[in-house]
Write a protein that holds these residues in place. Structure first.
Motif, PDB file in Angstrom:
ATOM      1  N   ILE A 161       0.870  -1.188   0.000  1.00 34.32           N
ATOM      2  CA  ILE A 161       0.000   0.000   0.000  1.00 34.32           C
ATOM      3  C   ILE A 161       0.904   1.235   0.000  1.00 34.32           C
ATOM      4  O   ILE A 161       1.931   1.243   0.701  1.00 34.32           O
ATOM      5  CB  ILE A 161      -0.898   0.005   1.274  1.00 34.32           C
ATOM      6  N   CYS A 200      -6.351  -7.457   0.867  1.00 34.22           N
ATOM      7  CA  CYS A 200      -6.395  -6.003   0.631  1.00 34.22           C
ATOM      8  C   CYS A 200      -6.483  -5.628  -0.852  1.00 34.22           C
ATOM      9  O   CYS A 200      -5.949  -4.585  -1.252  1.00 34.22           O
ATOM     10  CB  CYS A 200      -5.227  -5.312   1.331  1.00 34.22           C
ATOM     11  N   PRO A 202      -9.867  -6.413  -2.633  1.00 24.67           N
ATOM     12  CA  PRO A 202     -11.143  -7.117  -2.805  1.00 24.67           C
ATOM     13  C   PRO A 202     -11.715  -6.999  -4.221  1.00 24.67           C
ATOM     14  O   PRO A 202     -12.488  -7.855  -4.639  1.00 24.67           O
ATOM     15  CB  PRO A 202     -12.071  -6.473  -1.770  1.00 24.67           C
ATOM     16  N   CYS A 218     -12.115  -6.840   2.677  1.00 29.12           N
ATOM     17  CA  CYS A 218     -11.487  -5.882   3.604  1.00 29.12           C
ATOM     18  C   CYS A 218     -11.970  -6.254   5.002  1.00 29.12           C
ATOM     19  O   CYS A 218     -13.159  -6.488   5.211  1.00 29.12           O
ATOM     20  CB  CYS A 218     -11.936  -4.472   3.246  1.00 29.12           C
ATOM     21  N   HIS A 219     -11.073  -6.306   5.963  1.00 28.10           N
ATOM     22  CA  HIS A 219     -11.481  -6.786   7.293  1.00 28.10           C
ATOM     23  C   HIS A 219     -12.061  -5.691   8.192  1.00 28.10           C
ATOM     24  O   HIS A 219     -12.340  -5.927   9.358  1.00 28.10           O
ATOM     25  CB  HIS A 219     -10.314  -7.498   7.981  1.00 28.10           C
ATOM     26  N   CYS A 235      -7.955   2.045   9.688  1.00 26.23           N
ATOM     27  CA  CYS A 235      -7.227   0.909   9.119  1.00 26.23           C
ATOM     28  C   CYS A 235      -5.776   1.089   9.554  1.00 26.23           C
ATOM     29  O   CYS A 235      -5.298   2.229   9.643  1.00 26.23           O
ATOM     30  CB  CYS A 235      -7.324   0.893   7.593  1.00 26.23           C
ATOM     31  N   VAL A 237      -3.014   0.872   8.133  1.00 27.29           N
ATOM     32  CA  VAL A 237      -2.024   1.477   7.230  1.00 27.29           C
ATOM     33  C   VAL A 237      -2.142   2.994   7.144  1.00 27.29           C
ATOM     34  O   VAL A 237      -1.317   3.638   6.505  1.00 27.29           O
ATOM     35  CB  VAL A 237      -2.056   0.860   5.802  1.00 27.29           C
ATOM     36  N   CYS A 286     -10.734  -1.132  -1.111  1.00 25.19           N
ATOM     37  CA  CYS A 286      -9.809  -0.643  -0.079  1.00 25.19           C
ATOM     38  C   CYS A 286      -9.952   0.861   0.107  1.00 25.19           C
ATOM     39  O   CYS A 286      -9.549   1.648  -0.733  1.00 25.19           O
ATOM     40  CB  CYS A 286      -8.374  -0.993  -0.487  1.00 25.19           C
ATOM     41  N   ALA A 288      -8.474   2.589   2.388  1.00 21.94           N
ATOM     42  CA  ALA A 288      -7.170   3.197   2.726  1.00 21.94           C
ATOM     43  C   ALA A 288      -6.515   3.722   1.442  1.00 21.94           C
ATOM     44  O   ALA A 288      -5.969   4.817   1.413  1.00 21.94           O
ATOM     45  CB  ALA A 288      -6.268   2.178   3.408  1.00 21.94           C
TER      46      ALA A 288
HETATM   47  S1  SF4 Z   1      -8.868  -0.558   4.103  1.00 25.97           S
HETATM   48 FE1  SF4 Z   1      -7.146  -1.545   5.174  1.00 25.97          FE
HETATM   49  S2  SF4 Z   1      -7.868  -3.612   5.680  1.00 25.97           S
HETATM   50 FE2  SF4 Z   1      -9.270  -2.783   4.127  1.00 25.97          FE
HETATM   51  S3  SF4 Z   1      -8.449  -3.525   2.188  1.00 25.97           S
HETATM   52 FE3  SF4 Z   1      -7.522  -1.508   2.569  1.00 25.97          FE
HETATM   53  S4  SF4 Z   1      -5.547  -1.848   3.604  1.00 25.97           S
HETATM   54 FE4  SF4 Z   1      -6.782  -3.750   3.716  1.00 25.97          FE
END
Ligand code: SF4
Ligand code: SF4
Length: 313
Positions: A161, A200, A202, A218-219, A235, A237, A286, A288
């Motif tokens: 990322i 990460c 999806p 995404c969790h 998140c 990151v 994602c 993030a």
């Molecule tokens: S928001 Fe965070 S947990 Fe979700 S896909 Fe992106 S990096 Fe992964």
């Protein structure tokens, strides 16, 4: 190890919560019916309180996993891991000395191989995590052989990322390179009939992937990401705190998360996604990456090919 893709190294996380607060937090997790704690780094084996936290979690019958580069593993630690039934995610970013040591530095690959042997000797279950970047995407199919040969349960792949060190080093891939790499990986995974998990990204659910290649959601809505400072991040990151457990109990912090306007905004990310066949799974992808690249969490994943087409890119 100063890895060029680390999203933690550049963070200002010197002021940590106390060990007492950490131990109490584990009790609160149990009371609120959490089932799993995953310790991540930086490098997890550098956390002085790690094994006390794990002992507490196991006493409360919580599942525990750790993420580590393994370089600090010794027999005693490995024995503790085995006896406490801890699942291990090992970060390995190259299948050979040359590529691996580009990320982790000279002399590290042979140590890694010895530590993997130690895991296998004690019959410890583990997965390999491969952070895919400009340094190593060519090596991705070889990682299937590496993981299989070293008896890992699966290969987990995560695109680097553009956060932390990677933002400075620019070693993250663009969307089209990720798509191409995953297609090549899938061919290899089928040939070897080996399990691959993609984290990460999806939007890759759009691809027609073989049944042994899994794309993870995404969790965000199933986990909370806790920084060592006690901040709960939207998140891990990105530095956007949405609650904290320094002055609040976990129950109060979770109420704060649910009321947080940013958290609510994540549910409104469907502008470009409304007709997408995988919307229920991907939920806009994602956020993030949306934040880092577009400066807006509500926008859908800027790496999704469908979104890129809709935006005329
Ligand atoms: S928001 Fe965070 S947990 Fe979700 S896909 Fe992106 S990096 Fe992964
Ligand atoms: S269009 Fe939206 S929901 Fe569909 S894959 Fe792309 S980001 Fe995910």
């Amino acid at each position: 190890m100063n890895c060029p893709h680390c999203y933690v190294h550049a963070r200002n996380w010197e002021k940590k919560i106390s060990k007492e607060r950490g131990l109490k937090l584990i009790e609160e997790l149990k009371e609120l019916n959490f089932t799993q704690i995953d310790f991540t780094g930086g490098e997890t084996l550098l956390i002085p309180e790690l094994f006390d936290y794990i002992a507490k979690a196991k006493k409360l019958d919580l599942n525990v996993s750790i993420n580590t580069n393994l370089l600090l593993l010794d027999y005693e630690k490995a024995k503790f891991i085995k006896e406490n039934d801890i699942y291990v995610y090992v970060s390995v970013d190259g299948s050979n000395k040359e590529i691996y040591e580009k990320m982790r530095g000279k002399g590290t690959f042979d140590i890694l191989l010895k530590k993997l042997e130690l895991l296998n000797k004690l019959d410890i279950s583990y997965s390999i995590i491969f952070s895919i970047s400009t340094f190593n995407y060519i090596d991705l199919p070889n990682m299937v052989d590496f993981a299989k040969k070293n008896l890992a349960k699966e290969l987990c792949v995560i695109p680097v990322i553009p956060s932390g060190e990677a933002k400075k080093t620019h070693i993250y891939l663009d969307s089209s390179r990720i798509l191409e790499s995953i297609k090549e990986l899938s061919i290899k995974a089928v040939e070897e009939y080996y399990k691959v998990n993609i984290w990460c990204a999806p939007f890759l659910k759009l691809l027609d992937l073989p049944k042994n290649v899994f794309v993870d959601k995404c969790h965000a809505f199933d986990y909370i990401d806790l920084a060592p400072t006690g901040d709960i991040l939207i998140c891990d990151v990105i530095d956007i705190p949405i609650a904290e457990i320094r002055t609040k109990s976990l129950r109060e912090a979770i109420n704060d998360i649910l009321k947080n306007p940013l958290y609510k905004e994540l549910k409104e990310r469907t502008n470009y996604c409304y007709d997408c066949k995988v919307l229920n799974f991907c939920e806009g992808g994602c956020y993030a990456r949306s934040w880092i690249i577009n400066g807006d969490l509500r926008k859908p994943d800027p790496y999704c090919p469908k979104v890129l087409t809709a935006m005329g890119k």
